[in-house]
Motif scaffolding. Structure first.
Motif, short mmCIF file in Angstrom:
data_model
loop_
_atom_site.label_atom_id
_atom_site.label_comp_id
_atom_site.label_asym_id
_atom_site.label_seq_id
_atom_site.Cartn_x
_atom_site.Cartn_y
_atom_site.Cartn_z
N GLU A 22 -1.62 7.74 4.03
CA GLU A 22 -0.59 8.75 4.24
C GLU A 22 0.81 8.24 3.87
N PHE A 23 1.03 6.94 4.01
CA PHE A 23 2.35 6.37 3.74
C PHE A 23 2.46 5.78 2.34
N ALA A 24 1.40 5.87 1.55
CA ALA A 24 1.37 5.20 0.25
C ALA A 24 2.57 5.56 -0.62
N ASP A 25 3.17 4.54 -1.26
CA ASP A 25 4.27 4.76 -2.20
C ASP A 25 4.18 3.72 -3.30
N ALA A 26 5.24 3.60 -4.10
CA ALA A 26 5.21 2.70 -5.25
C ALA A 26 4.98 1.25 -4.86
N ALA A 27 5.39 0.87 -3.65
CA ALA A 27 5.24 -0.53 -3.22
C ALA A 27 3.78 -0.95 -3.12
N ASN A 28 2.86 0.01 -3.03
CA ASN A 28 1.44 -0.34 -2.97
C ASN A 28 1.00 -1.14 -4.18
N ARG A 29 1.66 -0.90 -5.32
CA ARG A 29 1.29 -1.61 -6.54
C ARG A 29 1.62 -3.10 -6.44
N VAL A 30 2.57 -3.45 -5.60
CA VAL A 30 3.00 -4.84 -5.47
C VAL A 30 2.35 -5.51 -4.26
N PHE A 31 2.42 -4.83 -3.11
CA PHE A 31 1.95 -5.42 -1.86
C PHE A 31 0.59 -4.92 -1.41
N ALA A 32 0.13 -3.83 -2.01
CA ALA A 32 -1.08 -3.14 -1.56
C ALA A 32 -0.89 -2.45 -0.22
N VAL A 33 0.35 -2.42 0.29
CA VAL A 33 0.71 -1.64 1.48
C VAL A 33 2.04 -0.94 1.19
N PRO A 34 2.31 0.17 1.87
CA PRO A 34 3.56 0.91 1.63
C PRO A 34 4.80 0.14 2.10
N THR A 35 5.94 0.57 1.58
CA THR A 35 7.23 -0.08 1.85
C THR A 35 7.53 -0.28 3.33
N PRO A 36 7.38 0.74 4.21
CA PRO A 36 7.81 0.53 5.59
C PRO A 36 7.09 -0.62 6.29
#
Length: 357
Positions: A211-225
């Motif tokens: 539900e929180f997925a964003d562009a950061a998933n591509r780097v960390f595999a988890v969303p920014t928050p």
């Protein structure tokens, strides 16, 4: 000079028109990019949503910059002492600042410039805060190519004026987002290792990560928050402080709160992130900021939600009844309602519990 002022009026007018439209934050950022890029003179931009109460970054959106560099950006923002960090700009009372101005034309004094901005091929950075009405609705970093020189005073002034309008647009966007009901679901838990990747997660946490997925998933595999919450926890531990909770809204419109706990005594320890459904106490400051209520209006509004009548509010807050009525009129106008009953009904429709003890 006259043509420059006319251009700024036109740009601000376009942004003000946009602020009246029912747009999502990402749509606001993309429209602002189209309007501001040439006038402000940036060649790359990274837009961020933030926790309205704390100003901590909760999302990232960019079409220009390498997301692979975001990990280092998080480290620099939280762990290093540098000029024009978002929190420092906010404390200064500014809405925007540039590296060139803050360093008196010597951006090389900035660690962020040496380690990230210059290697990425940029020569100056302007950071902008979209704060308004007591809420922190977003921020952005505008990058400029070296051959264009430093940002000029007029461009910084335009960005500062545009920031207020964009803050209003983002504030209003919270009112247009569909609200999800408050739930009594149990907390979800996930563990993030030193690289901020998930080592363990319960079933509910796995679902919320989607539900929180964003562009950061591509780097960390988890969303920014979750990355920000974990790094804030490590930094707070290193300085002997308590990390603040992070408010974040999911794709479904529901508000959640992220609390953290460090599992170990070192700065690279695993962090447990506990995800709980937001309570009225968690969300009420955001709701009141969304309406643009002043501090005194918030106090009056809270008493209304408790069921106090005008005389009780006046006695509790040491006001005259006429002053209370003036504040109530302002609260109702800002909330778009006409009466106490409408105000409470409006909050119920927004899925905000009205019993707030």
């Amino acid at each position: 000079m006259a043509s420059q002022k006319a251009q700024q009026r036109r740009i601000l007018g376009e942004l003000q028109d946009m602020a009246q439209e029912p747009l999502t934050p990402s749509e606001i950022f993309r429209r602002a990019d189209e309007v501001l890029r040439e006038a402000v003179g940036f060649d790359g931009v990274c837009w961020h949503g933030t926790d309205p109460a704390t100003g901590l970054v909760t999302s990232v959106l960019t079409d220009d910059l390498r997301l692979e560099d975001f990990s280092h950006a998080v480290e620099l923002e939280i762990w290093s002492e540098d000029v024009t960090q978002f929190a420092d700009i906010r404390r200064s009372g500014r809405r925007a600042d540039t590296l060139s101005r803050a360093t008196n034309g010597q951006p090389g004094l900035s660690r962020r410039f040496r380690e990230q901005i210059a290697p990425a091929g940029f020569g100056d950075e302007m950071r902008v805060l979209f704060d308004t009405a007591g809420g922190h609705w977003g921020c952005a970093a505008f990058m400029r190519a070296p051959d264009r020189g430093s940002y000029r005073p007029g461009q910084l002034a335009l960005a500062q004026r545009a920031a207020r309008v964009l803050g209003t647009a983002l504030q209003r966007s919270q009112l247009t987002l569909a609200a999800a009901p408050f739930t009594t679901q149990p907390p979800a838990v996930l563990l993030l290792g030193p690289d901020n990747r998930v080592t363990h997660a319960d079933e509910q946490a796995e679902r919320l990560l989607v539900e929180f997925a964003d562009a950061a998933n591509r780097v960390f595999a988890v969303p920014t928050p979750f990355v920000m919450a974990a790094e804030q926890a490590r930094a707070a531990h290193a300085s002997g402080n308590v990390p603040p909770p992070l408010r974040v809204r999911s794709d479904t419109g529901a508000w959640f709160v992220l609390n953290t706990s460090l599992l170990g005594g070192s700065g690279d320890a695993t962090v447990a992130v506990v995800i709980t459904a937001a309570s009225a106490a968690d969300v009420m400051p955001v709701v009141f900021a969304t309406y643009g209520l002043t501090t005194r209006e918030r106090e009056v509004a809270l008493r209304v939600l408790r069921g106090d009548d005008t005389r009780e509010i006046a006695r509790t807050l040491c006001m005259t009844t006429l002053t209370v009525q003036d504040h109530l009129k302002s609260v109702f106008t800002k909330a778009g309602v006409r009466s106490r009953r409408d105000f409470v009904a409006h909050l119920i429709a927004s899925q905000v519990p009205v019993v707030w003890d």
